[in-house]
Design a protein around this motif. Sequence first.
Motif, short mmCIF file in Angstrom:
data_model
loop_
_atom_site.label_atom_id
_atom_site.label_comp_id
_atom_site.label_asym_id
_atom_site.label_seq_id
_atom_site.Cartn_x
_atom_site.Cartn_y
_atom_site.Cartn_z
N ALA A 63 0.93 -1.42 -0.37
CA ALA A 63 0.04 -0.19 0.12
C ALA A 63 0.57 1.37 -0.28
CB ALA A 63 -1.00 0.16 1.08
N PHE A 64 1.74 1.47 0.79
CA PHE A 64 2.46 1.76 0.90
C PHE A 64 3.66 2.28 0.00
CE2 PHE A 64 0.47 2.72 5.37
CZ PHE A 64 0.48 3.96 4.99
N ASP A 65 3.92 1.91 -1.54
CA ASP A 65 4.72 1.80 -1.91
C ASP A 65 5.86 3.34 -2.13
OD1 ASP A 65 3.01 2.76 -3.65
OD2 ASP A 65 3.73 1.97 -5.51
N HIS A 66 5.49 4.31 -1.93
CA HIS A 66 6.57 5.52 -2.03
C HIS A 66 7.18 5.64 -0.11
CE1 HIS A 66 5.44 6.25 -5.72
NE2 HIS A 66 4.25 6.78 -5.92
N PRO A 104 2.24 13.18 -4.50
CA PRO A 104 1.49 12.51 -3.42
C PRO A 104 2.33 12.18 -2.45
CG PRO A 104 1.73 12.01 -6.09
CD PRO A 104 2.40 13.04 -5.15
N VAL A 105 3.48 11.68 -2.01
CA VAL A 105 4.39 11.61 -0.90
C VAL A 105 3.85 12.62 0.34
CG1 VAL A 105 6.82 10.97 0.23
CG2 VAL A 105 5.81 10.45 -2.46
N MET A 106 3.58 13.32 0.09
CA MET A 106 2.80 14.72 1.05
C MET A 106 1.43 14.17 1.24
SD MET A 106 4.98 18.23 -0.54
CE MET A 106 3.45 18.79 1.13
N GLY A 107 1.34 13.02 0.94
CA GLY A 107 -0.58 12.72 1.89
C GLY A 107 -1.45 12.95 -0.16
N PHE A 108 -1.10 13.73 -0.91
CA PHE A 108 -2.30 13.91 -2.22
C PHE A 108 -2.22 12.66 -3.23
CE2 PHE A 108 -0.66 18.21 -1.21
CZ PHE A 108 -1.61 19.10 -1.60
#
Length: 211
Positions: A63-66, A104-108
């Motif tokens: 799910a958290f691939d970054h 996206p890494v920041m939550g977007f």
Amino acid sequence: MNIEPMGLRESKKQETRQLISDHATRLFIENGFESTTIAEIAAAARVAKKTVTNYFARKEDLAFDHQDEFVASLSRTVAGRAEGESALTALRREFLDGVERCDPVMGFSGEVFARMIADSPTLLARLRDLHDLREDALAGVLVAETGAAPDDITPRAVAAQLGGAHRILFQHILDLTLDGRSNERIAETVTVAAHRVFGLLEGSLADYAVK
């Protein structure tokens, strides 16, 4: 004997990893993270179950691939800050730049993905772990950059404050996403919030870890 070029081999590995991740995300969104099994992901990606676990040690990693980029983000920003910049200035600048590009890494992540996280106790716990790991990495860089003594608690205290600011703002983005706001609207709201949050740290950290 034909030996496959390293570049091609690595490219195929990345393609397989992305394929598995894409199918996992789809299944997580459709069925919920907790209900989806590794076997189901393997079947959807048409790979062996062991292949999935070879690429992703834990189910949460799918799910958290970054997550590696997330954990390293603050420490990397501080290590690469410009001449004359403090740690606070560099992190505020990078955060605002990230908001502008809806990183996206920041939550977007979009409402559907955000809902998947919010509905899973396992993913929420893992997200807390990743915030902790990111703060630990930042503390390590602050120790190195300031030449702090091993028993100096200052870098850890500063990392906690800076990491806490990012943690609060990440949650703010997640909450706004769950409310159905557009990325453009979220960015506008979070930019105002970021100036307020980082401004609260200005008095004590403006001159800390200046390069």
